[in-house]
Design a protein around this motif. Structure first.
Motif, PDB file in Angstrom:
ATOM      1  N   ASP A 724     -22.928  55.609  -4.489  1.00 31.82           N
ATOM      2  CA  ASP A 724     -21.956  55.493  -3.283  1.00 31.82           C
ATOM      3  C   ASP A 724     -22.938  55.928  -1.825  1.00 31.82           C
ATOM      4  O   ASP A 724     -22.442  56.220  -0.811  1.00 31.82           O
ATOM      5  CB  ASP A 724     -20.724  56.307  -3.194  1.00 31.82           C
ATOM      6  CG  ASP A 724     -19.840  55.886  -4.477  1.00 31.82           C
ATOM      7  OD1 ASP A 724     -19.912  54.702  -4.649  1.00 31.82           O
ATOM      8  OD2 ASP A 724     -19.319  56.680  -4.769  1.00 31.82           O
ATOM      9  N   LYS A 726     -24.945  54.563   1.191  1.00 30.29           N
ATOM     10  CA  LYS A 726     -25.045  53.506   1.992  1.00 30.29           C
ATOM     11  C   LYS A 726     -26.503  53.061   2.290  1.00 30.29           C
ATOM     12  O   LYS A 726     -27.222  54.006   2.648  1.00 30.29           O
ATOM     13  CB  LYS A 726     -24.474  53.595   3.525  1.00 30.29           C
ATOM     14  CG  LYS A 726     -24.344  52.362   4.395  1.00 30.29           C
ATOM     15  CD  LYS A 726     -23.200  52.787   5.604  1.00 30.29           C
ATOM     16  CE  LYS A 726     -23.466  51.444   6.447  1.00 30.29           C
ATOM     17  NZ  LYS A 726     -22.801  51.947   7.786  1.00 30.29           N
ATOM     18  N   THR A 740     -24.235  49.380  -0.886  1.00 31.24           N
ATOM     19  CA  THR A 740     -24.056  50.749  -1.604  1.00 31.24           C
ATOM     20  C   THR A 740     -24.526  50.922  -2.773  1.00 31.24           C
ATOM     21  O   THR A 740     -24.429  49.964  -3.693  1.00 31.24           O
ATOM     22  CB  THR A 740     -22.430  50.941  -1.698  1.00 31.24           C
ATOM     23  OG1 THR A 740     -22.086  50.715  -0.340  1.00 31.24           O
ATOM     24  CG2 THR A 740     -22.139  52.469  -1.992  1.00 31.24           C
TER      25      THR A 740
END
Length: 834
Positions: A724, A726, A740
Motif C-alpha cells: 500500500d 503510493k 500502489t
C-alpha cells in the motif's frame, strides 16, 4: 680491290699517325731560317711554286731545320701535283736525314704520291712496312707507356709545398688506365696498370667499382685467390691449376680490396680477406718490406669491429683484435689509438672495472709504446693527431674518467683520490676545475648517502664539516633545508609512535615531546630562511614552518605570521591561499545519509572564524515537491527566507578559536519514531547553508524496459515488503502515472511514455516515509520476438545427371513465445538431363 685496300690502309694509317705520332715536336732552334718561314707562308697561301723555291734555298743553307725544309718542299710538290719530284725529294730526306722526326711522315707522303701515280705496288710496300712498325708490340708498349705516364701524373698527389699543382683527377686517370689496358701490352705492364687502375677508382671514392677491379686483378695475378667471400668457388677450397706466377701487387691488392670493402660497409667480408692476407704473408715468410702491410692489415681488422663503437656481440672480438695489434706492433704510432679504444669500448659498454683497468694501463703505457724519433710528433695518417699529443691528452682524460667511474660506483674515497691525483699532476689540465668539484661532490654524496640510510646524526656531522670547508657552495641552502627535513622526519617518527599499538604505553612519547621535536624542525628551517632569504629552499622551508604551526602545534597566529612573510619562490602562492583560508569566515553544512526512524538525524557543520550560528528547521511536503520538480534534490532554489521555520535555535561553536576550523554535529529534532522530511538552514550574519534531512524506513528498487516499469519497495527496519505504498512515475517533465504496491511490495505497470523516455524517475510515499530512485533508459532498445525458421541442405555438393537429389530440412516453429521442437523431413528430387 687492291686499290680500295691501299686507300683503306692509307686512311687507317693517316688517322693512326694523326692521333699517335702525327705531330713530332721539332727541336727548338735559337733562330728560324727566313726561307723556311717564307716557304711555310707560301704553303698556307697555296702558292706551291713559291713555296718550293723558298724551301730549296732553306735546304741549300743546310741549317738545323733542313730536314723539315725537305719535307715541306715535298709536301708543296705533292699539292702542286709534281708527284715524281715529291718522291725524289722524300728520297733525299731519307738519305741525308735517316733519324729525322719527319722521316715517317715523309714515308706516308711518299706512299700517297705513289697512289696518285697509280703505282699501288710501291705504295703498298711502304704501308706494310709502316704498319709493321706501328702495330708492333714494342710500338704499342711505347704508346701505352705514354698514356700510363699521363695517367700517373693525373693520379699523383702534389707535395704539400707545391701550391700551384692541380689536385689529382682520379676519374680521368682511371679512364686512361682503361685505354692502356685495351692495348696489347705485356703481362708485367698489365700487372702494374690493373693495380693502378683499381687504386685510382678507390681514391676517387668509388668503393663498389674498386672492389670489382681489385677482384679482377686478383683473378689474373694471384694464384692463391679463390674468389669472393661467400662464393661457391671459395667455399670449394680448390686452387687454380697451373697458375701463372703471382703479380707484383697481389698482396697489396688483397689489402686494398679489404679497404674498399670496409668503405662499402662490407665489414665481415673485409675482415675475412684481411685474415687470409695475414696467413698468406706468414706462409710466405714475408720480408721486412711487407711489415707495414702486416701492421696495416691488423689495424684494418680493428676497424672492421668499429672500435671504439663496437656492437655488443662484437665487443670481445674487437678488443682481441686491438690487443693482437698492440702485441705485434707495440711502438706503432697507431698503438696509442688501439690502447685508448680498448678503455673506451669497456666504458661505453658499462663494464666499469674493465674500463678502469684499461684506463690505468693506458696511463702506464703498459700495452703500447710511443714511437721514437720524428714519428713521435708526426701526424698519424687517416686518424690524425700525433702520438705525443694524443698520449698527453688522453692520459689526462683517462685519469678523469677513472675518477668519474668510481664516483658513479659510489666509491667516493677512490674517486676523490683519482680527482686529487689529476689536480696534482695536471694543474693546467682541461678537467682541473671539474676534478676540484668532483672532490667536493664526493664529500656531499657521502653525506647524502648517510641521509638515505637514515643515519641522520652521521649525515649532520658530515654536512657540518662540508659547510665549514665550502661555505660558498651553491648547495649550502639545500643542506640547511635537509637539516630541517631530518628534524621534521624525527618528529613525525616520534608522533607515529603515539598511535603504534606495538609500542608500550610507558614508551610512548608525550605530546610535549612531539611538539618539542617539531619546534626543532622550525628552528632548523628558520636558520635557512634567515641565512638564504629569497631562495627556493627558503620558500619551501618557510611554508612548512607555517604548516607545522597550523597543523602540529595549533599556533594559528604564528602560522599566519609565517605565511604572510612568504613572498618569494614556488610556495608564495600556497602561502597566500592559506592566509585567505585562515582569515576568511566559512560555513559548510552536510547531511551524510538518510536516517531510519530509530536513529537520531544529525547534520555536520564545519566553520571557521564563526562563533555562533542560528539553526532553522522547515518540514517539507516531499510529494508536492516531487510533483513540481520531478526530483528530491536541488533544494538550493527554495526560497525559505519569508517562511516561518517550524523550529529555530542558536548553537555556540564548541572550543572556538580564531583562524581554526571547527567541526561539530548538530541533532535534528524529530518526534520519537516519527518519519518525515525537513530542511535545515544554518546561518550567521554573513553566511548560510541549507541541507535536506530525510527520516524514513522505506527503500525501493526500480527496473524498466521500453514498455514496462517495475518497482519493489521494502521496509528496511523490518526487512519486509512494503504494501500500500503510493508510487509516482515522472519523465522529468510531468508525473505520467501513479500506483500502489501489492502485498509483495511490487508495483508493475505498462506505459507508452517509456518508449522515448531518457530517464524514468519514481517517488514512493507511505505515512510520511519516502523513497526515490531514477534509472536511465538512453540506449535501451526494444526486444525482438521469436520467429519461425527453416533450413534446407543436400547430402553432398554435386550430383551427376539422372541421380536423385536428397534435400533435408530443419524447421523450427514458435509456440507460446518459445521455440517448438524441430522436425526434419527428407525430400527426393530427380534431376534429368541437367
Amino acid at each position: 680491290m687492291k686499290t680500295l685496300h691501299l686507300v683503306s690502309l692509307s686512311l687507317l694509317f693517316s688517322t693512326w699517325f694523326a692521333t699517335a705520332a702525327a705531330a713530332p715536336k721539332a727541336p727548338k732552334a735559337p733562330k728560324v731560317d727566313p726561307n723556311l718561314q717564307a716557304g711555310q707562308a707560301a704553303l698556307r697561301a697555296k702558292d706551291y711554286p713559291a713555296a718550293v723555291a723558298a724551301l730549296e734555298k732553306a735546304v741549300a743553307a743546310k741549317g738545323k731545320q733542313a730536314d723539315e725544309a725537305l719535307y715541306l718542299k715535298a709536301l708543296a710538290q705533292y699539292h702542286g701535283k709534281l708527284y715524281d719530284d715529291c718522291i725524289g725529294t722524300l728520297g733525299q730526306l731519307a738519305e741525308h736525314h735517316p733519324k729525322s722526326v719527319w722521316l715517317h711522315k715523309g714515308r706516308f707522303l711518299k706512299a700517297n704520291a705513289f697512289v696518285q701515280k697509280r703505282d699501288y705496288k710501291s705504295a703498298e710496300a711502304i704501308y706494310e712496312t709502316e704498319a709493321a712498325r706501328l702495330l708492333s708490340a714494342a710500338r704499342k708498349q711505347d704508346v701505352a707507356s705514354v698514356i700510363i705516364h699521363f695517367a700517373d701524373a693525373l693520379a699523383k698527389k702534389p707535395g704539400k709545398d707545391d701550391l700551384k699543382a692541380p689536385p689529382p683527377n682520379y676519374g680521368k686517370a682511371y679512364n686512361l688506365y682503361n685505354k692502356a689496358l685495351a692495348m696489347e701490352i705485356g703481362r708485367e705492364l698489365r700487372d702494374a696498370v690493373m693495380f693502378k687502375k683499381a687504386r685510382a677508382i678507390q681514391q676517387a671514392n668509388n668503393p663498389a667499382q674498386a672492389i670489382k677491379d681489385f677482384r679482377a686483378y686478383l683473378v689474373e695475378f694471384d694464384p692463391d685467390w679463390m674468389g669472393p667471400v661467400g662464393s661457391a668457388a671459395r667455399a670449394s677450397g680448390l686452387k687454380k691449376e697451373n697458375p701463372a706466377a703471382a703479380g707484383k701487387h697481389s698482396l697489396a691488392a688483397r689489402f686494398h680490396l679489404a679497404e674498399a670493402q670496409l668503405k662499402a660497409n662490407q665489414l665481415a667480408a673485409g675482415r675475412v680477406n684481411l685474415e687470409d692476407l695475414l696467413k698468406l704473408i706468414t706462409a710466405q715468410k714475408a720480408d721486412d718490406a711487407q711489415a707495414k702491410l702486416v701492421a696495416d692489415s691488423r689495424w684494418s681488422i680493428i676497424n672492421t669491429y668499429r672500435l671504439p663503437n663496437s656492437a655488443a656481440h662484437e665487443l670481445e672480438l674487437g678488443i682481441k683484435a686491438a690487443r693482437d695489434f698492440l702485441k705485434q706492433h707495440t711502438d706503432d704510432p697507431r698503438s696509442v689509438y688501439a690502447a685508448w679504444w680498448i678503455a673506451q669500448v669497456y666504458h661505453r659498454a658499462g663494464r666499469s672495472d674493465d674500463a678502469i683497468a684499461a684506463y690505468n694501463d693506458f696511463i702506464a703505457k703498459k700495452n703500447h709504446k710511443l714511437p721514437a724519433g720524428d714519428a713521435l710528433t708526426a701526424i698519424i695518417p687517416i686518424t690524425g693527431g700525433t702520438p705525443a699529443k694524443l698520449q698527453d691528452t688522453w692520459e689526462k682524460e683517462a685519469l678523469h674518467q677513472v675518477a668519474q667511474i668510481r664516483f658513479g660506483q659510489k666509491k667516493y674515497t677512490e674517486a676523490s683520490a683519482a680527482f686529487q691525483s689529476y689536480i696534482n699532476k695536471y694543474p693546467d689540465g682541461p678537467q682541473w676545475a671539474n676534478c676540484q668539484r668532483g672532490i667536493i661532490n664526493g664529500q656531499y654524496q657521502v653525506a647524502m648517502d648517510a641521509v638515505e640510510a637514515k643515519e641522520y646524526a652521521q649525515a649532520r656531522k658530515l654536512f657540518e664539516t662540508f659547510l665549514t670547508a665550502n661555505p660558498l657552495d651553491s648547495r649550502a641552502a639545500r643542506i640547511l633545508f635537509l637539516f630541517g627535513q631530518i628534524a621534521y622526519q624525527s618528529a613525525a617518527d616520534l608522533e607515529s609512535k603515539q598511535d603504534d599499538p606495538q609500542v608500550a604505553a610507558k614508551a610512548k612519547p608525550t605530546d610535549d615531546a612531539v611538539k618539542a621535536a617539531y619546534r626543532k624542525a622550525i628552528a632548523e628551517w628558520q636558520r635557512l630562511v634567515s641565512k638564504y632569504p629569497g631562495t627556493e629552499e627558503s620558500s619551501v622551508a618557510l611554508y612548512r614552518i607555517g604548516l607545522i604551526y597550523e597543523e602540529k602545534l595549533g599556533d594559528l597566529a604564528a602560522a599566519l605570521v609565517a605565511y604572510r612573510k612568504l613572498s618569494w619562490g614556488s610556495k608564495a602562492g600556497n602561502a597566500r591561499a592559506r592566509v585567505a583560508l585562515m582569515t576568511k569566515p566559512s560555513l559548510v553544512l552536510q547531511t551524510g545519509r538518510k536516517f531510519r526512524t530509530d536513529e537520531k538525524p544529525m547534520v555536520k557543520l564545519t566553520t571557521r572564524n564563526i562563533k555562533k550560528v542560528t539553526v532553522k528547521q522547515y518540514f517539507l511536503d516531499l510529494e508536492a515537491y516531487f510533483r513540481k520538480t520531478h526530483a528530491i534534490g536541488n533544494i538550493d532554489h527554495l526560497d525559505i527566507a519569508l517562511i516561518e521555520p517550524d523550529k529555530s535555535w542558536e548553537v555556540e561553536i564548541a572550543d572556538y578559536a580564531d583562524y581554526r576550523p571547527s567541526e561539530q554535529s548538530i541533532e535534528v529534532p524529530f518526534d520519537k519514531n516519527k518519519s518525515g522530511v525537513c530542511l535545515i538552514n544554518i546561518s550567521d550574519n554573513d553566511f548560510e547553508a541549507t541541507t535536506l534531512v530525510i527520516r524514513s524506513d522505506l527503500d525501493l528498487i526500480l527496473k524498466s524496459s521500453r514498455t514496462e516499469a517495475l518497482v519493489f519497495v521494502e521496509n528496511r527496519r523490518t526487512g519486509k515488503p512494503a504494501a500500500d505504498v503510493k508510487v509516482l512515475f515522472s519523465d522529468g517533465k510531468k508525473v505520467f502515472a501513479t500506483g500502489t504496491t501489492e502485498k509483495d511490495g511490487v508495483f508493475r505497470g505498462k506505459y507508452k511514455e517509456l518508449k522515448a523516455n531518457g530517464n524514468l524517475r519514481v517517488f514512493a510515499i507511505a505515512d510520511g516515509h519516502v523513497a526515490a530512485n531514477v534509472v536511465g533508459l538512453t540506449g535501451l532498445q526494444f526486444g525482438t520476438s521469436l520467429a519461425a525458421k527453416g533450413y534446407l541442405y543436400t547430402d553432398r555438393p554435386a550430383y551427376q545427371p539422372g541421380e536423385s537429389i536428397k534435400l533435408r530440412g530443419i524447421i523450427r516453429d514458435v509456440k507460446d513465445g518459445a521455440y517448438a521442437a524441430p522436425e526434419g523431413k527428407v525430400y527426393l528430387v530427380s534431376v534429368k538431363d541437367a
